[in-house]
Design a protein around this motif. Structure first.
Motif, PDB file in Angstrom:
ATOM      1  N   MET A 247     -94.237 -44.404  86.898  1.00  0.00           N
ATOM      2  CA  MET A 247     -94.187 -43.483  88.026  1.00  0.00           C
ATOM      3  C   MET A 247     -95.551 -42.835  88.210  1.00  0.00           C
ATOM      4  SD  MET A 247     -90.501 -41.569  87.530  1.00  0.00           S
ATOM      5  CE  MET A 247     -90.779 -40.599  89.013  1.00  0.00           C
ATOM      6  N   GLY A 248     -95.928 -42.672  89.462  1.00  0.00           N
ATOM      7  CA  GLY A 248     -97.179 -42.010  89.778  1.00  0.00           C
ATOM      8  C   GLY A 248     -96.964 -40.536  90.091  1.00  0.00           C
ATOM      9  N   LYS A 249     -98.006 -39.762  89.936  1.00  0.00           N
ATOM     10  CA  LYS A 249     -97.943 -38.324  90.185  1.00  0.00           C
ATOM     11  C   LYS A 249     -99.242 -37.883  90.838  1.00  0.00           C
ATOM     12  CE  LYS A 249     -97.378 -33.899  87.764  1.00  0.00           C
ATOM     13  NZ  LYS A 249     -97.248 -33.260  86.425  1.00  0.00           N
ATOM     14  N   THR A 250     -99.137 -37.031  91.851  1.00  0.00           N
ATOM     15  CA  THR A 250    -100.322 -36.498  92.516  1.00  0.00           C
ATOM     16  C   THR A 250    -100.593 -35.091  92.018  1.00  0.00           C
ATOM     17  OG1 THR A 250     -99.953 -37.814  94.513  1.00  0.00           O
ATOM     18  CG2 THR A 250    -101.359 -35.882  94.726  1.00  0.00           C
ATOM     19  N   ASP A 251    -101.818 -34.825  91.609  1.00  0.00           N
ATOM     20  CA  ASP A 251    -102.237 -33.499  91.159  1.00  0.00           C
ATOM     21  C   ASP A 251    -103.516 -33.103  91.869  1.00  0.00           C
ATOM     22  OD1 ASP A 251    -100.413 -32.328  89.382  1.00  0.00           O
ATOM     23  OD2 ASP A 251    -101.033 -33.651  87.752  1.00  0.00           O
ATOM     24  N   GLN A 252    -103.917 -31.860  91.666  1.00  0.00           N
ATOM     25  CA  GLN A 252    -105.168 -31.354  92.223  1.00  0.00           C
ATOM     26  C   GLN A 252    -106.034 -30.782  91.113  1.00  0.00           C
ATOM     27  OE1 GLN A 252    -104.003 -28.582  95.387  1.00  0.00           O
ATOM     28  NE2 GLN A 252    -104.500 -30.163  96.877  1.00  0.00           N
ATOM     29  N   ILE A 253    -107.339 -30.864  91.310  1.00  0.00           N
ATOM     30  CA  ILE A 253    -108.289 -30.313  90.353  1.00  0.00           C
ATOM     31  C   ILE A 253    -109.531 -29.890  91.118  1.00  0.00           C
ATOM     32  CG2 ILE A 253    -109.391 -32.534  89.834  1.00  0.00           C
ATOM     33  CD1 ILE A 253    -109.582 -31.591  86.902  1.00  0.00           C
ATOM     34  N   GLY A 254    -110.177 -28.825  90.658  1.00  0.00           N
ATOM     35  CA  GLY A 254    -111.351 -28.312  91.346  1.00  0.00           C
ATOM     36  C   GLY A 254    -112.645 -28.875  90.785  1.00  0.00           C
ATOM     37  N   VAL A 255    -113.685 -28.836  91.607  1.00  0.00           N
ATOM     38  CA  VAL A 255    -115.027 -29.218  91.185  1.00  0.00           C
ATOM     39  C   VAL A 255    -116.012 -28.305  91.900  1.00  0.00           C
ATOM     40  CG1 VAL A 255    -115.283 -30.993  92.974  1.00  0.00           C
ATOM     41  CG2 VAL A 255    -116.647 -31.128  90.907  1.00  0.00           C
ATOM     42  N   THR A 256    -117.043 -27.854  91.174  1.00  0.00           N
ATOM     43  CA  THR A 256    -118.033 -26.937  91.733  1.00  0.00           C
ATOM     44  C   THR A 256    -119.330 -27.676  92.040  1.00  0.00           C
ATOM     45  OG1 THR A 256    -117.089 -25.086  90.490  1.00  0.00           O
ATOM     46  CG2 THR A 256    -119.328 -24.811  91.327  1.00  0.00           C
ATOM     47  N   LEU A 257    -119.883 -27.437  93.219  1.00  0.00           N
ATOM     48  CA  LEU A 257    -121.118 -28.078  93.657  1.00  0.00           C
ATOM     49  C   LEU A 257    -122.320 -27.162  93.424  1.00  0.00           C
ATOM     50  CD1 LEU A 257    -119.887 -29.434  97.127  1.00  0.00           C
ATOM     51  CD2 LEU A 257    -119.755 -30.555  94.894  1.00  0.00           C
ATOM     52  N   ARG A 258    -123.481 -27.774  93.255  1.00  0.00           N
ATOM     53  CA  ARG A 258    -124.723 -26.989  93.138  1.00  0.00           C
ATOM     54  C   ARG A 258    -125.113 -26.398  94.483  1.00  0.00           C
ATOM     55  NH1 ARG A 258    -126.519 -31.734  90.699  1.00  0.00           N
ATOM     56  NH2 ARG A 258    -127.886 -32.047  92.506  1.00  0.00           N
ATOM     57  N   GLU A 259    -124.883 -27.166  95.558  1.00  0.00           N
ATOM     58  CA  GLU A 259    -125.246 -26.761  96.906  1.00  0.00           C
ATOM     59  C   GLU A 259    -124.009 -26.851  97.805  1.00  0.00           C
ATOM     60  OE1 GLU A 259    -128.163 -25.634  97.683  1.00  0.00           O
ATOM     61  OE2 GLU A 259    -129.247 -26.169  95.837  1.00  0.00           O
ATOM     62  N   PRO A 260    -123.973 -26.079  98.901  1.00  0.00           N
ATOM     63  CA  PRO A 260    -122.845 -26.210  99.834  1.00  0.00           C
ATOM     64  C   PRO A 260    -122.675 -27.650 100.308  1.00  0.00           C
ATOM     65  CG  PRO A 260    -124.153 -24.261 100.364  1.00  0.00           C
ATOM     66  CD  PRO A 260    -124.916 -25.012  99.316  1.00  0.00           C
ATOM     67  N   LEU A 261    -121.423 -28.050 100.505  1.00  0.00           N
ATOM     68  CA  LEU A 261    -121.151 -29.417 100.916  1.00  0.00           C
ATOM     69  C   LEU A 261    -121.825 -29.756 102.235  1.00  0.00           C
ATOM     70  CD1 LEU A 261    -119.632 -32.098 100.540  1.00  0.00           C
ATOM     71  CD2 LEU A 261    -117.693 -31.055 101.749  1.00  0.00           C
ATOM     72  N   GLY A 262    -121.749 -28.862 103.202  1.00  0.00           N
ATOM     73  CA  GLY A 262    -122.352 -29.117 104.502  1.00  0.00           C
ATOM     74  C   GLY A 262    -121.784 -30.367 105.148  1.00  0.00           C
ATOM     75  N   ARG A 263    -122.665 -31.219 105.658  1.00  0.00           N
ATOM     76  CA  ARG A 263    -122.245 -32.451 106.322  1.00  0.00           C
ATOM     77  C   ARG A 263    -122.301 -33.669 105.394  1.00  0.00           C
ATOM     78  NH1 ARG A 263    -121.674 -32.325 111.811  1.00  0.00           N
ATOM     79  NH2 ARG A 263    -122.282 -30.379 112.863  1.00  0.00           N
ATOM     80  N   ARG A 264    -122.483 -33.435 104.124  1.00  0.00           N
ATOM     81  CA  ARG A 264    -122.547 -34.555 103.197  1.00  0.00           C
ATOM     82  C   ARG A 264    -121.202 -35.269 103.094  1.00  0.00           C
ATOM     83  NH1 ARG A 264    -125.098 -32.280  97.729  1.00  0.00           N
ATOM     84  NH2 ARG A 264    -123.700 -30.536  98.223  1.00  0.00           N
ATOM     85  N   VAL A 265    -121.257 -36.569 102.873  1.00  0.00           N
ATOM     86  CA  VAL A 265    -120.050 -37.382 102.729  1.00  0.00           C
ATOM     87  C   VAL A 265    -119.576 -37.320 101.282  1.00  0.00           C
ATOM     88  CG1 VAL A 265    -119.107 -39.719 102.877  1.00  0.00           C
ATOM     89  CG2 VAL A 265    -120.723 -38.904 104.604  1.00  0.00           C
ATOM     90  N   VAL A 266    -118.263 -37.179 101.093  1.00  0.00           N
ATOM     91  CA  VAL A 266    -117.673 -37.185  99.751  1.00  0.00           C
ATOM     92  C   VAL A 266    -117.195 -38.601  99.454  1.00  0.00           C
ATOM     93  CG1 VAL A 266    -115.901 -36.215  98.241  1.00  0.00           C
ATOM     94  CG2 VAL A 266    -116.959 -34.780 100.008  1.00  0.00           C
ATOM     95  N   LEU A 267    -117.662 -39.162  98.330  1.00  0.00           N
ATOM     96  CA  LEU A 267    -117.341 -40.533  97.954  1.00  0.00           C
ATOM     97  C   LEU A 267    -116.526 -40.563  96.669  1.00  0.00           C
ATOM     98  CD1 LEU A 267    -120.912 -42.052  98.476  1.00  0.00           C
ATOM     99  CD2 LEU A 267    -118.988 -42.238 100.064  1.00  0.00           C
ATOM    100  N   ASP A 268    -115.536 -41.441  96.619  1.00  0.00           N
ATOM    101  CA  ASP A 268    -114.739 -41.658  95.412  1.00  0.00           C
ATOM    102  C   ASP A 268    -115.498 -42.611  94.493  1.00  0.00           C
ATOM    103  OD1 ASP A 268    -112.368 -41.889  93.683  1.00  0.00           O
ATOM    104  OD2 ASP A 268    -112.188 -43.897  94.570  1.00  0.00           O
ATOM    105  N   SER A 269    -115.715 -42.218  93.241  1.00  0.00           N
ATOM    106  CA  SER A 269    -116.530 -43.047  92.348  1.00  0.00           C
ATOM    107  C   SER A 269    -115.851 -44.362  91.990  1.00  0.00           C
ATOM    108  CB  SER A 269    -116.860 -42.270  91.064  1.00  0.00           C
ATOM    109  OG  SER A 269    -115.700 -42.073  90.274  1.00  0.00           O
ATOM    110  N   SER A 270    -114.533 -44.389  91.925  1.00  0.00           N
ATOM    111  CA  SER A 270    -113.830 -45.610  91.525  1.00  0.00           C
ATOM    112  C   SER A 270    -113.953 -46.711  92.571  1.00  0.00           C
ATOM    113  CB  SER A 270    -112.353 -45.314  91.273  1.00  0.00           C
ATOM    114  OG  SER A 270    -112.197 -44.447  90.173  1.00  0.00           O
ATOM    115  N   SER A 271    -113.727 -46.353  93.826  1.00  0.00           N
ATOM    116  CA  SER A 271    -113.724 -47.340  94.906  1.00  0.00           C
ATOM    117  C   SER A 271    -115.030 -47.374  95.681  1.00  0.00           C
ATOM    118  CB  SER A 271    -112.577 -47.043  95.875  1.00  0.00           C
ATOM    119  OG  SER A 271    -112.749 -45.750  96.453  1.00  0.00           O
TER     120      SER A 271
END
Length: 294
Positions: A247-271
């Protein structure tokens, strides 16, 4: 809708999405992902063009549509009973919530109808006389619809075809597919670990990720460049568990950036694919699907 969703859930449910990686291995992978994204042909259309993330023939309200319509569509039982405008209208301007705009060419009604009525690549069964009837097109008009794109929801021009006996029109996106971008393809085996994200503060992301019920989460990781943010969740299978319910489960977790995200694209490292904020659309599902050809 896409079989990839099922495969992803089954793979993740057993804690076998991918082997655990060290911090150094993550950094190396993140650099590979950002370099691939920087040189990708899909990058510029994704951030500055129009990349549709839904079929160009929009879904009907099936709860109020006669049952025969679906079977007739599968069998491409179209019958044109009017003369369609063959001249392409003037270009349209698309508007996004962030203020971005884009001028796009608009198809003639004849071209839109060709896309709507083109034969399917598969047919479940022959069209029986009592279960399938012609889709008789008796009127056409210009319209608009909202659809998801790489830059968020956007209003697009449509051609709306009225079919006799069907309470709502068949709506076909009128933007010329030649002016659209395609969805980025995943790297490697295409497994997507992080599904979406939220931005609680300019320097904080809340990641939603899928994992198995017998997995343990050890934290999140991030790699930043001026153009992109690569994210990862350190999930490992519990070796002490001999058997585990798939069975799969969806969870959430936080991450802190050095700089504001702004218009940067967020990429998944696995895919290696971009993530869409607060969205149920996952690009790993587009491995064998391109909305431009729908």
């Amino acid at each position: 809708m896409f079989p990839a969703v099922v495969l992803l859930a089954l793979a993740t449910a057993c804690g076998s999405v991918r082997a655990p990686v060290t911090a150094d291995e993550f950094t190396e992978r993140a650099r590979e992902v950002t370099e691939h994204w920087r040189g990708s042909a899909e990058r510029e259309p994704w951030i500055a063009g129009f990349v549709p993330l839904r079929n160009l023939t929009l879904e009907l309200d099936w709860g109020h549509t006669p049952r025969w319509v679906g079977r007739s569509m599968i069998n491409s039982a179209w019958k044109l009973e009017i003369e369609l405008p063959a001249e392409a209208p003037a270009p349209a301007k698309l508007h996004w919530a962030d203020g971005g705009t884009l001028s796009v060419p608009v198809l003639a009604a004849t071209a839109a109808y060709a896309g709507l009525s083109k034969p399917k690549s598969f047919v479940d069964e022959e069209c029986p006389a009592k279960g399938c009837r012609p889709l008789r097109v008796i009127a056409v008009a210009r319209g608009e619809a909202t659809m998801p794109s790489s830059r968020g929801d956007v209003r697009v021009p449509t051609w709306d075809f009225t079919v006799k006996g069907v309470p709502e029109p068949f709506r076909r996106v009128a933007v010329d597919p030649a002016a659209m971008g395609g969805p980025p393809r995943p790297l490697d085996d295409g497994t997507q670990e992080v599904s979406t994200y939220e931005v609680p503060t300019p320097t904080e992301l809340r990641l939603s990720y899928l994992h198995g019920t017998c997995d343990t989460t050890y934290g999140s990781r991030v790699h930043e460049t001026p153009e992109a943010v690569v994210v990862d969740v350190d999930v490992r299978h519990d070796d002490g568990v001999e058997s585990c319910t798939a069975m799969g489960k969806t969870d959430q977790i936080g991450v802190t950036l050095r700089e504001p995200l702004g218009r940067r694209v967020v990429l998944d490292s696995s895919s290696g694919v971009p993530l869409l904020s607060q969205s149920g659309i996952h690009l790993v599902e587009f491995q064998n699907y391109d909305p431009r050809r729908s």
